[in-house]
Design a protein around this motif. Structure first.
Motif, mmCIF file in Angstrom:
data_model
loop_
_atom_site.group_PDB
_atom_site.id
_atom_site.type_symbol
_atom_site.label_atom_id
_atom_site.label_comp_id
_atom_site.label_asym_id
_atom_site.label_seq_id
_atom_site.Cartn_x
_atom_site.Cartn_y
_atom_site.Cartn_z
ATOM 1 N N ALA A 98 0.916 -1.228 -0.104
ATOM 2 C CA ALA A 98 -0.098 0.074 -0.098
ATOM 3 C C ALA A 98 0.863 1.184 0.010
ATOM 4 N N TYR A 105 -4.918 -5.130 -3.714
ATOM 5 C CA TYR A 105 -4.098 -6.392 -2.864
ATOM 6 C C TYR A 105 -4.864 -7.519 -3.039
ATOM 7 N N ILE A 106 -4.759 -8.636 -3.520
ATOM 8 C CA ILE A 106 -5.636 -9.724 -3.542
ATOM 9 C C ILE A 106 -4.447 -10.800 -3.024
ATOM 10 N N THR A 114 -13.669 -12.070 -6.341
ATOM 11 C CA THR A 114 -12.836 -11.103 -5.681
ATOM 12 C C THR A 114 -12.110 -10.432 -6.784
ATOM 13 N N GLU A 117 -14.540 -7.930 -8.119
ATOM 14 C CA GLU A 117 -14.857 -6.829 -7.284
ATOM 15 C C GLU A 117 -13.608 -5.707 -7.007
ATOM 16 N N LYS A 118 -12.534 -6.462 -7.109
ATOM 17 C CA LYS A 118 -11.308 -5.300 -6.866
ATOM 18 C C LYS A 118 -10.907 -4.478 -8.185
ATOM 19 N N LYS A 125 -12.542 4.276 -8.200
ATOM 20 C CA LYS A 125 -11.887 5.212 -7.737
ATOM 21 C C LYS A 125 -11.020 6.053 -8.684
ATOM 22 N N GLN B 219 -9.042 -12.875 2.328
ATOM 23 C CA GLN B 219 -9.199 -11.192 1.573
ATOM 24 C C GLN B 219 -9.876 -10.356 2.439
ATOM 25 N N LEU B 226 -6.424 -2.822 5.026
ATOM 26 C CA LEU B 226 -6.318 -1.390 4.064
ATOM 27 C C LEU B 226 -7.112 -0.353 4.490
ATOM 28 N N PHE B 231 -6.374 3.078 3.098
ATOM 29 C CA PHE B 231 -5.886 3.215 1.595
ATOM 30 C C PHE B 231 -7.335 2.587 0.751
#
Lengths: 128, 231
Positions: A98, A105-106, A114, A117-118, A125, B219, B226, B231
């Motif tokens: 980060a 971060y997965i 997942t 989603e990320k 963003k 996860q 985070l 973040f």
């Protein structure tokens, strides 16, 4: 989100590169290239017009964190979104990633949901 | 027991005691000289690596088993769907074949049309389900990356143990050709092994257990951390 965007998948294990590539295809992203370590990835990134990077951490030659730092230090590439997909599961890893400027971060093993989603979160963003 | 046999046994007993004492002395001597040479530490280090290697092998065994189960279960779920798609299509095709050979009354044909439409409507859902299972089979292959990392780590541990044991062996053989040959072997090996030691504490590969200080196990915990960090 532009599904035609060019994506670079960086992982030293061919099986994982295939899995990530197939998942991206499943999500509609078909413009995907691969690199097997950070060094090869930086070469490809400098030469190509990539818009997104999905990278492993633990790789020979140049690991994912170092690659990320070099991307952020490069004037031409510093805004490139980078999603880390790694088996490194220590808190200090997540903090370090980060701080180095990772956009997501997965932790492996992960699911297709997942990843989706990320990706959505990152583009949300970035306002894409 | 006869007197004679007792005598032999007693004799052997005395002989055995003597042997035990001598082995004891030798062991003590060996231990002392090993300590003097600092070799007990080398052996200790080698022994300490074994539980770690066992934990890693355990991880590999359970990950490969899980992956095989996941893939086989997905196949078990997908096969009936595929069989249904096949058999219903064959049956409808057969009925249409019959109808074309001998066109029947409109009512019967209407039923066939309805069945056919029902089938066509059901196929995409069954195909989607099958695709989902194919994806599951693909995701199950992620064990190769995770176990691969653990196996690579283990090979480093094994190399380390081998080095330590060779060191012990080297110190315990008398000066001479044999010792020179051993020394040469170790030097060759170390020269061949040019891989950089990964001392960096941030490169550890998969965690073998989800418990432990400073380890995230899923996860959600990554996301929480985070969030906490802003973040």
């Amino acid at each position: 989100m532009d599904k035609g965007m060019s994506i670079l998948v960086v992982d030293d294990f061919p099986t994982m590169r295939r899995i990530v590539r197939s998942l991206l295809k499943e999500l509609g992203f078909t413009n995907v290239e691969e690199a097997e370590d950070g060094q090869e990835a930086l070469g490809k990134l400098k030469g190509g017009d990539f818009e997104f990077v999905v990278s492993d951490w633990n790789m020979p030659n140049l690991d994912g964190l170092e690659m990320l730092k070099q991307i952020r230090a490069d004037e031409a590439m510093k805004a490139l979104p980078v999603l880390m997909v790694t088996a490194e599961a220590k808190k200090e890893n997540i903090v370090a990633a980060a701080q180095a400027g990772a956009n997501g971060y997965i932790v492996k093993p992960f699911t297709a949901a997942t990843l989706e989603e990320k990706l959505n979160k990152i583009f949300e963003k970035l306002g894409k | 027991m006869s007197g004679e046999a007792r005598q032999v046994a007693a004799h052997e007993g005395a002989h055995g005691d003597d042997l035990v004492v001598r082995i004891g002395q030798l062991t003590r001597m060996l231990r002392e000289s090993m300590r003097e040479l600092g070799l007990d530490k080398e052996v200790e280090k080698a022994a300490e690596a074994i539980p770690d290697a066992r934990a890693r092998l355990n991880y590999v065994a359970s990950m490969t088993e899980q992956a095989a189960d996941r893939a086989l279960n997905a196949v078990d779920r997908a096969q009936p769907l595929q069989n249904e798609i096949e058999s219903r299509a064959e049956s409808l095709d057969q009925q249409w074949q019959t109808w074309f050979e001998n066109p029947m009354e409109l009512d019967q044909a209407r039923q066939l049309v309805t069945d056919t439409r029902g089938y066509l409507a059901a196929v995409p859902e069954m195909a989607r389900e099958t695709s989902k299972e194919l994806l599951e089979i693909m995701m199950a292959q992620d064990f190769q990356d995770l176990t691969g990392q653990v196996i690579k780590k283990m090979m480093e541990v094994i190399l380390e143990v081998e080095n330590q044991l060779l060191q012990v062996l080297l110190e315990s053989v008398p000066e001479g050709d044999e010792r020179e040959a051993l020394k040469q072997r170790m030097e060759d090996r170390n020269a061949a092994d040019t891989r950089k030691r990964e001392e960096a504490s941030l490169v550890n590969g998969p965690q073998l257990t989800a418990e432990g200080e400073g380890i995230v196990s899923n996860q959600d915990q990554v996301d929480d951390l985070l969030d906490e960090l802003g973040f």
